[in-house]
Design a protein around this motif. Sequence first.
Motif, short mmCIF file in Angstrom:
data_model
loop_
_atom_site.label_atom_id
_atom_site.label_comp_id
_atom_site.label_asym_id
_atom_site.label_seq_id
_atom_site.Cartn_x
_atom_site.Cartn_y
_atom_site.Cartn_z
N GLN A 147 -41.12 28.62 80.81
CA GLN A 147 -40.13 29.27 79.95
C GLN A 147 -38.95 28.32 79.83
O GLN A 147 -38.53 27.70 80.81
CB GLN A 147 -39.70 30.61 80.54
N TYR A 148 -38.43 28.20 78.61
CA TYR A 148 -37.36 27.25 78.34
C TYR A 148 -36.19 27.94 77.65
O TYR A 148 -36.34 29.02 77.08
CB TYR A 148 -37.87 26.11 77.45
N ALA A 149 -35.03 27.30 77.71
CA ALA A 149 -33.84 27.80 77.02
C ALA A 149 -33.65 27.00 75.74
O ALA A 149 -33.53 25.77 75.78
CB ALA A 149 -32.61 27.66 77.92
N TYR A 150 -33.64 27.70 74.62
CA TYR A 150 -33.42 27.06 73.32
C TYR A 150 -31.98 27.32 72.89
O TYR A 150 -31.52 28.46 72.91
CB TYR A 150 -34.40 27.60 72.28
N PRO A 151 -31.23 26.26 72.48
CA PRO A 151 -29.82 26.45 72.13
C PRO A 151 -29.64 26.90 70.69
O PRO A 151 -29.84 26.15 69.74
CB PRO A 151 -29.22 25.05 72.34
N LEU A 152 -29.26 28.14 70.52
CA LEU A 152 -29.03 28.74 69.21
C LEU A 152 -27.64 28.35 68.71
O LEU A 152 -26.67 28.34 69.47
CB LEU A 152 -29.15 30.25 69.34
N GLU A 153 -27.56 28.02 67.42
CA GLU A 153 -26.30 27.56 66.83
C GLU A 153 -25.21 28.64 66.83
O GLU A 153 -25.51 29.84 66.77
CB GLU A 153 -26.54 27.12 65.38
N PRO A 154 -23.93 28.24 66.83
CA PRO A 154 -22.85 29.19 66.59
C PRO A 154 -22.96 29.79 65.19
O PRO A 154 -23.60 29.24 64.30
CB PRO A 154 -21.58 28.34 66.73
N PRO A 181 -26.77 26.32 85.44
CA PRO A 181 -26.85 24.98 84.84
C PRO A 181 -28.29 24.65 84.49
O PRO A 181 -29.14 24.48 85.38
CB PRO A 181 -26.32 24.08 85.96
N VAL A 182 -28.62 24.62 83.22
CA VAL A 182 -29.98 24.34 82.78
C VAL A 182 -29.96 23.24 81.73
O VAL A 182 -28.95 23.04 81.03
CB VAL A 182 -30.67 25.59 82.21
N ARG A 183 -31.05 22.53 81.61
CA ARG A 183 -31.23 21.57 80.53
C ARG A 183 -32.00 22.29 79.43
O ARG A 183 -33.19 22.55 79.56
CB ARG A 183 -32.00 20.35 81.01
N PRO A 184 -31.35 22.61 78.33
CA PRO A 184 -32.04 23.32 77.25
C PRO A 184 -33.02 22.39 76.52
O PRO A 184 -33.02 21.17 76.71
CB PRO A 184 -30.91 23.75 76.32
N MET A 185 -33.84 22.97 75.69
CA MET A 185 -34.64 22.20 74.76
C MET A 185 -33.71 21.35 73.89
O MET A 185 -32.61 21.78 73.55
CB MET A 185 -35.47 23.14 73.88
N ARG A 186 -34.15 20.16 73.57
CA ARG A 186 -33.39 19.31 72.67
C ARG A 186 -33.87 19.53 71.24
O ARG A 186 -35.04 19.84 71.01
CB ARG A 186 -33.55 17.84 73.07
N LYS A 187 -32.95 19.38 70.31
CA LYS A 187 -33.30 19.64 68.92
C LYS A 187 -32.46 18.77 68.00
O LYS A 187 -31.42 18.24 68.40
CB LYS A 187 -33.07 21.12 68.58
N ARG A 188 -32.93 18.63 66.76
CA ARG A 188 -32.14 18.01 65.72
C ARG A 188 -32.44 18.74 64.41
O ARG A 188 -33.54 19.28 64.22
CB ARG A 188 -32.42 16.52 65.60
N LEU A 189 -31.48 18.73 63.54
CA LEU A 189 -31.63 19.42 62.27
C LEU A 189 -32.66 18.71 61.41
O LEU A 189 -32.57 17.50 61.17
CB LEU A 189 -30.29 19.49 61.54
N LEU A 190 -33.64 19.47 60.93
CA LEU A 190 -34.62 18.93 59.99
C LEU A 190 -34.15 19.19 58.57
O LEU A 190 -34.15 18.28 57.73
CB LEU A 190 -35.99 19.57 60.23
N THR A 191 -33.74 20.42 58.28
CA THR A 191 -33.21 20.73 56.95
C THR A 191 -32.40 22.01 56.98
O THR A 191 -32.68 22.93 57.76
CB THR A 191 -34.33 20.85 55.90
N ASP A 192 -31.39 22.05 56.14
CA ASP A 192 -30.63 23.26 55.83
C ASP A 192 -31.07 23.66 54.42
O ASP A 192 -30.95 22.85 53.48
CB ASP A 192 -29.13 22.96 55.88
N LEU A 193 -31.62 24.86 54.26
CA LEU A 193 -32.17 25.23 52.97
C LEU A 193 -31.15 25.21 51.85
O LEU A 193 -31.50 25.08 50.67
CB LEU A 193 -32.84 26.61 53.05
N HIS A 194 -29.87 25.31 52.20
CA HIS A 194 -28.83 25.22 51.17
C HIS A 194 -28.75 23.83 50.54
O HIS A 194 -28.18 23.67 49.46
CB HIS A 194 -27.47 25.61 51.75
#
Length: 385
Positions: A246-253, A321-334
């Motif tokens: 189980q992992y922690a995914y960082p949801l955007e503000p 203190p956890v290391r979340p999943m790393r991510k990068r933006l692929l696309t913003d539909l706007h």
Amino acid sequence: MPSLPRVTAAALTASTVLLSMLMPAGSAAAAPPSVRLIGETIVPHKLDYRGTTVGGLSGIDRDPCGGGYVVISDDRSYQQPARFYTAEIPVHAGGVGPVTFTGTHPFRQPDGATYPSPALNDGKAVDPEEIRVDPRTCRYWWAQEGNRPATPEAPDPVIQPSIQQADRTGRYRGDLRLPSNYEITMADRGPRRNQAVEAISFDGTGSLLTSAVEGPLIQDGPVPTTGHGALVRVTTQNRGGHVLAQYAYPLEPIFAEPTPGSPWAPDTGVPAILAHPDDPTRFLVLERTYVDGAGYKVRVFDATTLGATNVRRTDSLAGAPVRPMRKRLLTDLHDLRLSTVDNFEGMTWGPRLPSGERTLVLVGDDNFYDKESTQVIALALSGRW
């Protein structure tokens, strides 16, 4: 590979930006893949198909067994029994659609009955959200959010979220045992109301099923605001239900403040997750946010579990203190010059194009509301896909 920051659920303002820059070299291309819009098509509002009202399409999967696609409606049996549709959706270099529905079936309970409306308050209603085709058996696996009453005194019952199996006519064929922290309790633990299991995906071999809760568990900290994000749980299980990680995914503000005095709080979360066909550690994650007065923002992130902390035995992410999943933006539909950006909730791989680009198909949930639309769009992804 750069060292990974450890963060807590309360420290996600700047860290989310940092995390988006830290995709590992072994899992993703050094340069972000490019994304372009192939096309979009709109399903007519409240289209009547075989006596059912087409709408609320909140999940989609390409069917390698029968061809075409399967889509799930999140109608909780208010209009017709909870159900899914099959459809043909042409995707080619010149565009997408039109959508041609080819079948529909209701989901059935173990006793063969269809699911009742929540208005009956008998504890048997479901809230369908996601559907996937089992690459081994060709059966359908579908996720539903259940129900957490708005208050302990509310008359509606607790209904646990579930991931069920159904045959291709909707008949019940079993349940997947969910992690214990996915359970709704009235002791301030488990998924929030309407923020339970809304995203599931098989790996390319059908050996693993990964799920994500839409928002942070109650014990994992507060929901996102414009000042901070949140951590949501992503769980990988084998076909028998054993939790492997189980992992922690960082949801955007939240991207904007609502209209002053609005009765509607911002709504954000993860409605879909999609495993890379060849890399079980890599996922596309759909984040969808609605803010009254500002509308929808829908983004797709390229994320990895490599290097992330296994939080399966972490009772609460709040302050941990956890290391979340790393991510990068692929696309913003706007950024894709669509006619509109509404409530996209479903996502699946489409066919490869002659150019070698992999396609991605997304479907929007119109909430059966005439001010929103059932959009179907296709994107082309270049790079390591």
